[in-house]
Design a protein around this motif. Structure first.
Motif, PDB file in Angstrom:
ATOM      1  N   GLU A 116     -11.977 -12.622  27.456  1.00 32.36           N
ATOM      2  CA  GLU A 116     -12.003 -11.994  27.671  1.00 32.36           C
ATOM      3  C   GLU A 116     -10.358 -12.779  28.433  1.00 32.36           C
ATOM      4  OE1 GLU A 116     -11.125  -9.244  31.895  1.00 32.36           O
ATOM      5  OE2 GLU A 116     -12.760 -10.363  31.855  1.00 32.36           O
ATOM      6  N   GLY A 117     -10.365 -14.039  29.377  1.00 28.42           N
ATOM      7  CA  GLY A 117      -9.720 -15.204  29.669  1.00 28.42           C
ATOM      8  C   GLY A 117      -8.524 -15.956  28.326  1.00 28.42           C
ATOM      9  N   ALA A 118      -9.129 -16.089  27.090  1.00 29.26           N
ATOM     10  CA  ALA A 118      -8.438 -17.056  26.356  1.00 29.26           C
ATOM     11  C   ALA A 118      -7.565 -16.290  25.711  1.00 29.26           C
ATOM     12  CB  ALA A 118     -10.322 -17.515  25.135  1.00 29.26           C
ATOM     13  N   SER A 119      -8.304 -14.927  25.290  1.00 24.93           N
ATOM     14  CA  SER A 119      -7.870 -13.986  24.487  1.00 24.93           C
ATOM     15  C   SER A 119      -6.431 -12.946  24.945  1.00 24.93           C
ATOM     16  CB  SER A 119      -8.818 -12.816  24.008  1.00 24.93           C
ATOM     17  OG  SER A 119      -9.894 -12.815  23.703  1.00 24.93           O
ATOM     18  N   MET A 120      -6.521 -13.165  26.039  1.00 23.31           N
ATOM     19  CA  MET A 120      -5.194 -12.778  26.433  1.00 23.31           C
ATOM     20  C   MET A 120      -4.609 -14.419  26.495  1.00 23.31           C
ATOM     21  SD  MET A 120      -5.956 -11.087  30.522  1.00 23.31           S
ATOM     22  CE  MET A 120      -6.981 -10.041  30.943  1.00 23.31           C
ATOM     23  N   THR A 121      -4.594 -15.946  26.589  1.00 17.04           N
ATOM     24  CA  THR A 121      -3.567 -16.633  26.227  1.00 17.04           C
ATOM     25  C   THR A 121      -2.890 -16.366  24.488  1.00 17.04           C
ATOM     26  OG1 THR A 121      -4.847 -18.171  24.870  1.00 17.04           O
ATOM     27  CG2 THR A 121      -4.955 -18.328  27.927  1.00 17.04           C
ATOM     28  N   LEU A 122      -3.751 -15.611  23.850  1.00 18.80           N
ATOM     29  CA  LEU A 122      -3.489 -15.951  22.651  1.00 18.80           C
ATOM     30  C   LEU A 122      -2.547 -14.735  22.140  1.00 18.80           C
ATOM     31  CD1 LEU A 122      -7.283 -15.185  20.883  1.00 18.80           C
ATOM     32  CD2 LEU A 122      -5.332 -17.315  20.861  1.00 18.80           C
ATOM     33  N   ILE A 123      -1.835 -14.262  23.413  1.00 16.55           N
ATOM     34  CA  ILE A 123      -1.264 -12.831  23.195  1.00 16.55           C
ATOM     35  C   ILE A 123       0.915 -13.780  23.246  1.00 16.55           C
ATOM     36  CG2 ILE A 123       0.181 -11.019  24.041  1.00 16.55           C
ATOM     37  CD1 ILE A 123      -1.938 -10.127  25.041  1.00 16.55           C
ATOM     38  N   SER A 124       0.280 -14.330  24.063  1.00 17.69           N
ATOM     39  CA  SER A 124       2.016 -15.259  23.870  1.00 17.69           C
ATOM     40  C   SER A 124       1.943 -16.305  23.783  1.00 17.69           C
ATOM     41  CB  SER A 124       2.248 -15.973  25.385  1.00 17.69           C
ATOM     42  OG  SER A 124       2.394 -14.619  26.240  1.00 17.69           O
ATOM     43  N   ALA A 125       0.660 -17.421  22.991  1.00 13.93           N
ATOM     44  CA  ALA A 125       0.552 -18.322  22.231  1.00 13.93           C
ATOM     45  C   ALA A 125      -0.405 -18.558  21.416  1.00 13.93           C
ATOM     46  CB  ALA A 125      -0.037 -19.962  23.406  1.00 13.93           C
ATOM     47  N   PRO A 126      -0.008 -17.592  19.402  1.00 13.72           N
ATOM     48  CA  PRO A 126      -0.880 -17.344  18.640  1.00 13.72           C
ATOM     49  C   PRO A 126      -1.068 -18.826  18.687  1.00 13.72           C
ATOM     50  CG  PRO A 126       0.949 -15.954  18.446  1.00 13.72           C
ATOM     51  CD  PRO A 126       1.661 -16.369  19.615  1.00 13.72           C
ATOM     52  N   ASN A 127      -3.465 -19.100  17.920  1.00 19.15           N
ATOM     53  CA  ASN A 127      -3.679 -20.176  17.798  1.00 19.15           C
ATOM     54  C   ASN A 127      -5.168 -19.628  17.403  1.00 19.15           C
ATOM     55  OD1 ASN A 127      -5.695 -22.187  18.216  1.00 19.15           O
ATOM     56  ND2 ASN A 127      -4.429 -23.036  20.470  1.00 19.15           N
ATOM     57  N   PRO A 128      -5.018 -19.728  16.391  1.00 23.89           N
ATOM     58  CA  PRO A 128      -5.728 -19.915  14.914  1.00 23.89           C
ATOM     59  C   PRO A 128      -7.279 -20.495  15.384  1.00 23.89           C
ATOM     60  CG  PRO A 128      -3.395 -20.448  13.627  1.00 23.89           C
ATOM     61  CD  PRO A 128      -3.689 -20.497  14.882  1.00 23.89           C
ATOM     62  N   GLU A 129      -7.243 -21.535  16.042  1.00 20.68           N
ATOM     63  CA  GLU A 129      -8.130 -22.424  16.173  1.00 20.68           C
ATOM     64  C   GLU A 129      -9.039 -22.076  16.872  1.00 20.68           C
ATOM     65  OE1 GLU A 129      -9.477 -24.763  14.288  1.00 20.68           O
ATOM     66  OE2 GLU A 129      -8.502 -24.792  12.911  1.00 20.68           O
ATOM     67  N   LEU A 130      -8.166 -22.032  17.619  1.00 21.28           N
ATOM     68  CA  LEU A 130      -8.868 -21.399  19.194  1.00 21.28           C
ATOM     69  C   LEU A 130      -9.208 -19.832  18.792  1.00 21.28           C
ATOM     70  CD1 LEU A 130      -9.833 -20.245  22.268  1.00 21.28           C
ATOM     71  CD2 LEU A 130      -7.097 -19.900  23.283  1.00 21.28           C
TER      72      LEU A 130
END
Length: 357
Positions: A116-130
């Protein structure tokens, strides 16, 4: 007029930050159109900001988000690996041999909360590896899910041997001792995490796992013949079901959330407090619409009050609205810290008496 709204702390934080520094590829009119089409937000006087449209671009918060991706999330995943959280899903699937790892019946939720937390970070900081790493973990979770949708790994591995001694065993089967088993709590965090992952990535791999489990819950619990009349020992499945309703429009999820709320405080419908918890501790001392003082375990309580607010709005229920208004007044006038903190007592993570701080 309802005075509280079911908005997560993260949503509030990101909404405030977005006023300072954010970028969007859509016009405000387009955003509002998308937000208002959700059945779970259309009736709100105040509409929560959709996290998909809040993208941090500043020199303070964006580096923090990236640092969380680089340091905090990998560390959390590593600890889950070391403590056997992910192994439990593989053991439940039969892919790995062994007994339950960990000491708590809610250990599965550690994995869900990371997603849940990691997903929210992807909105502002796209990260293909994550994103790829989250897909790997979601695949492992899916392996631990039983064919009918059931998903609590310790029950699947050995239902007669819970990881914590305070989980009562009667026959050693699903759904018994709901006071402490945390099966429905686990489901609630699964739904919350799947909702966030879908919102952030648009992928349905985790959401489909959640839907499959929610369909089992709807089939299992209720007052019809062959169903179980019961409520969760620890609330959160209610808000999770409402989020799934928001995405799917399936009325069954909304009605299931209300069922769990309606039957709280009605001992003739269930035997919730059969072990170590008092009725007030788990907000089971009165029907929810008769409660007017915030009591018991603060975490359980706030999850429940948020769900009650959703039901008041979405189902236009005056009794629920009146109850949450009274609970709100008691909380903000007699039981809240200046910082916004809740729960005066360390023991039990609980609310104290009025004006006890």
């Amino acid at each position: 007029m309802i005075k509280i709204y079911s908005i997560t702390v993260t949503t509030i934080l990101l909404a405030v930050v977005s006023l300072i520094s954010c970028s969007s590829e859509e016009t405000s009119e387009k955003k509002q159109e998308n937000l208002s089409t959700s059945p779970a937000t259309a009736n709100y006087a105040i509409t929560p900001v959709d996290l998909r449209y809040v993208k941090l671009t500043d020199d303070f918060w964006l580096p923090v988000v990236k640092r969380v991706q680089e340091e905090t999330i990998p560390y959390a995943i590593k600890k889950c690996e070391e403590e056997g959280r992910l192994h439990n899903f593989l053991i439940a699937s039969g892919e790995m041999e062994g007994s339950v790892k960990g000491k708590m019946p809610f250990d599965d939720t550690d994995v869900y909360k990371i997603i849940e937390g990691a997903s929210m970070t992807l909105i502002s900081a796209p990260n293909p590896e994550l994103e790829k790493e989250l897909d790997r973990i979601i695949t492992i979770i899916g392996k631990g899910q039983e064919d009918d949708g059931y998903l609590t790994t310790w029950r699947t591995i050995n239902p007669k041997k819970p990881p914590a001694p305070w989980v009562n065993v009667v026959e050693g089967k699903r759904w018994e001792s709901l006071t402490a088993s945390h099966e429905l709590y686990n489901a609630g965090h699964l739904y919350e995490a799947a909702y966030a992952h879908y919102k952030a990535t648009g992928k349905t791999n985790f959401l489909n796992i959640a839907y499959k489990n929610a369909d089992l819950i709807v089939k299992t619990f209720g007052d019809n013949e062959g169903q179980i009349a019961a409520v969760p020992g620890h609330q959160i499945i209610e808000t999770g079901l409402i989020k799934l309703y928001a995405l799917s429009g399936k009325e069954e999820y909304l009605k299931m959330a209300r069922y769990f709320l309606d039957n709280r405080g009605r001992s003739e419908h269930h035997k919730l407090n059969d072990s170590y918890l008092s009725a007030a501790y788990s907000q089971d001392h009165l029907p929810v619409i008769e409660q007017d003082e915030v009591l018991g375990h603060a975490v359980r309580a706030m999850y429940m009050y948020a769900a009650m607010t959703d039901i008041a709005v979405l189902m236009k229920d005056a009794d629920y609205e009146n109850a949450v208004d009274k609970l709100w007044q008691n909380m903000v006038e007699k039981k809240i810290y200046l910082t916004g903190g809740l729960g005066a007592r360390h023991e039990g993570e609980a609310f104290g008496d009025n004006y006890e701080l």
